[in-house]
Design a protein around this motif. Structure first.
Motif, mmCIF file in Angstrom:
data_model
loop_
_atom_site.group_PDB
_atom_site.id
_atom_site.type_symbol
_atom_site.label_atom_id
_atom_site.label_comp_id
_atom_site.label_asym_id
_atom_site.label_seq_id
_atom_site.Cartn_x
_atom_site.Cartn_y
_atom_site.Cartn_z
ATOM 1 N N ALA A 27 0.692 -1.314 -0.210
ATOM 2 C CA ALA A 27 -0.423 -0.016 -0.127
ATOM 3 C C ALA A 27 0.866 1.227 -0.235
ATOM 4 N N LEU A 28 2.038 1.224 0.988
ATOM 5 C CA LEU A 28 3.032 2.685 0.949
ATOM 6 C C LEU A 28 3.639 2.702 -0.877
ATOM 7 N N ILE A 29 4.141 1.451 -1.055
ATOM 8 C CA ILE A 29 4.669 1.770 -2.370
ATOM 9 C C ILE A 29 3.412 2.247 -3.495
ATOM 10 N N ILE A 31 0.906 3.655 -2.862
ATOM 11 C CA ILE A 31 0.107 5.579 -2.767
ATOM 12 C C ILE A 31 1.767 6.053 -3.067
ATOM 13 N N SER A 32 3.079 5.984 -2.780
ATOM 14 C CA SER A 32 4.061 6.502 -2.913
ATOM 15 C C SER A 32 4.703 6.343 -4.394
ATOM 16 N N ASN A 82 2.267 9.546 -6.158
ATOM 17 C CA ASN A 82 2.586 10.732 -5.928
ATOM 18 C C ASN A 82 3.581 10.612 -6.943
ATOM 19 N N GLU A 83 4.009 9.797 -6.974
ATOM 20 C CA GLU A 83 5.441 10.044 -7.861
ATOM 21 C C GLU A 83 4.893 10.011 -9.275
ATOM 22 N N ASN A 98 1.918 13.917 -8.335
ATOM 23 C CA ASN A 98 1.920 14.985 -7.290
ATOM 24 C C ASN A 98 0.746 14.539 -6.231
ATOM 25 N N LEU A 143 -1.419 13.264 -3.000
ATOM 26 C CA LEU A 143 -0.969 12.288 -2.036
ATOM 27 C C LEU A 143 -2.185 12.314 -1.395
ATOM 28 N N ILE A 144 -2.110 10.878 -1.025
ATOM 29 C CA ILE A 144 -3.065 10.038 0.045
ATOM 30 C C ILE A 144 -2.675 9.836 0.736
ATOM 31 N N THR A 145 -3.267 10.145 2.397
ATOM 32 C CA THR A 145 -3.115 9.666 3.895
ATOM 33 C C THR A 145 -3.865 8.371 4.354
ATOM 34 N N SER A 146 -3.736 7.962 5.141
ATOM 35 C CA SER A 146 -4.349 6.575 5.975
ATOM 36 C C SER A 146 -5.501 6.682 5.935
ATOM 37 N N GLY A 147 -5.858 8.649 6.554
ATOM 38 C CA GLY A 147 -7.545 9.181 6.542
ATOM 39 C C GLY A 147 -8.368 9.180 5.546
ATOM 40 N N LEU A 169 -7.551 6.609 2.770
ATOM 41 C CA LEU A 169 -7.453 5.632 2.499
ATOM 42 C C LEU A 169 -8.362 4.629 3.075
ATOM 43 N N ASN A 212 -3.514 19.271 -2.329
ATOM 44 C CA ASN A 212 -2.610 17.750 -1.315
ATOM 45 C C ASN A 212 -3.381 17.181 -0.795
#
Lengths: 84, 329
Positions: A43-45, A47-48, A51-52, A55, A57-61, A63, A84
């Motif tokens: 999930a982190l990969i 989301i990153s 963003n790459e 641009n 950004l997605i937060t855990s909130g 998701l 963002n």
């Protein structure tokens, strides 16, 4: 912005590649938590990588309020103009 | 933002103390083999260090080595600041304990700062501010930074265990009251809305356990760190001497690469030690800085970010050779 993730086909190709799942197995209706490879690391990969490419950004909130790939796709489109 | 500038403050030496005991993420059995490879590839972290000693003992060893490295005497230490979030005792402060153990003079200012990944820069700012307020030509400070973060980890936690590592660093800092040149410029910020990104909670045995929300740490870091640095550089008005070295807190490769990319930095400008030491909290900046201290440099940028959510950057002038050493214990 590198990949046009606002285009549905590109978004699904991207998601298929990043989450190591056949494109035939997913659609916008797919619940991302049901994808077998969905884990805290992947999930982190994912989301990153979003963003790459966009641009955005997605937060855990964010998701926690989303369920389907359609929801993520919608959020990317909502925020693609630098909010963002 | 809090932008500050300081004259006559110089780093005079750095000692890093790294525990010998090493864990290899490729051997970490709490995750499957395929994910281990992916984890190392994306976090950039292969090895992590584990300390059986409390952080105070690591600081004491670092101070002893720093005194030898700089040739300073214990009775010349005017300030001792310890930055840590893993003290063995809640009180007294580690700085006061070390004051007693090392026999420092009564006039030494001693206290601890509870700060994590931004702690090196916050500690540096505190030391610079105190030193310039002391009525003396060349007051001296020791800044101890670091944690034994592994003492806060749940062995089964796949979010924290592959990331955090133990180490400390001691930086010797001196102020010259006769030097009117600006030698350090800071931008210190806090985003408390991100307090849940990294925190501790009590487990069933009443032990403190660290929890990490990797997605939020990524989001806060990528959103706030580049703008903190850009604001600092813009305010510094040093266009002809832009930093050619950016030393970031070693969070993980995903975060550090994203920050570097937003700032359009090339890989040679951004040293990293993640692979061999992991995320060593407030010690990660001086440890990584030492990997490039032999090729000086003029203005360099140091940036710490993390638990809080806290972001702190400093442009520091390092025009002379800085003695440094890294020891394993």
């Amino acid at each position: 912005m590198s990949l046009p993730l606002h285009e549905i086909e590109t978004f699904l190709d991207f998601t298929s590649s990043e989450l190591s799942i056949s494109k035939n197995s997913i659609s916008l209706e797919t619940c991302f938590r049901d994808i077998p490879s969905w884990s805290s690391l992947n999930a982190l990969i994912y989301i990153s990588r979003i963003n790459e490419e966009t641009n955005v950004l997605i937060t855990s909130g964010d998701l926690s309020e989303l369920n389907s790939l359609q929801d993520i796709y919608g959020l990317i489109n909502e925020r693609k103009h630098g909010i963002n | 933002m809090a932008l500050t500038k300081h004259r006559g403050v110089k780093i005079k030496g750095i000692v890093n103390v790294i525990p010998e005991l090493t864990e290899d993420n490729l051997q970490l059995t709490i995750i499957n083999k395929e994910e281990r490879v992916k984890l190392v590839e994306h976090t950039g972290i292969r090895y992590r260090r584990i300390s059986s000693l409390p952080v105070k003992n690591l600081f004491a060893r670092g101070i002893k080595e720093a005194m030898e490295l700089t040739g300073w005497n214990y009775d010349e230490i005017d300030v001792l600041i310890c930055v840590t979030q893993t003290p063995e005792l809640s009180l007294p402060s580690i700085a006061c304990q070390l004051h007693g153990d090392l026999g420092l003079k009564q006039q030494t200012i001693c206290y601890d700062i509870n700060s994590g990944c931004s702690g090196y820069v916050y500690g540096f700012h505190t030391v610079a501010s105190i030193l310039s307020s002391i009525s003396k030509d060349k007051p001296r400070a020791l800044l101890c930074c670091g944690d034994v973060s592994t003492h806060l980890l749940s062995p089964e936690d796949t979010s924290t265990r592959p990331i955090f590592s133990d180490a400390i660093s001691v930086t010797a800092i001196e102020y010259n009251a006769n030097d009117n040149n600006i030698t350090a410029r800071f931008n210190l910020e806090t985003m408390g809305s991100g307090q849940s990104a990294i925190y501790t909670e009590l487990n069933a045995q009443n032990n403190k356990i660290m929890r990490l929300n990797g997605i939020d740490v990524f989001a806060y870091s990528v959103k706030y760190v580049p703008q903190n640095i850009e604001t600092l550089i813009k305010s510094a008005e040093i266009p002809d001497e832009m930093p050619n070295l950016y030393v970031f807190h070693q969070a993980n490769k995903l975060i550090n690469d994203a920050i570097s990319k937003k700032l359009k930095l090339t890989s040679d400008m951004v040293p990293h030690t993640l692979e061999i030491y992991g995320n060593t909290a407030s010690a990660s900046i001086p440890i990584t800085l030492c990997s490039r201290l032999n090729e000086m440099n003029n203005w360099i940028l140091l940036s710490g970010f993390g638990v809080g959510f806290s972001v702190a950057s400093v442009l520091v002038k390092v025009s002379d050779f800085v003695p440094h050493k890294t020891i394993e214990i």
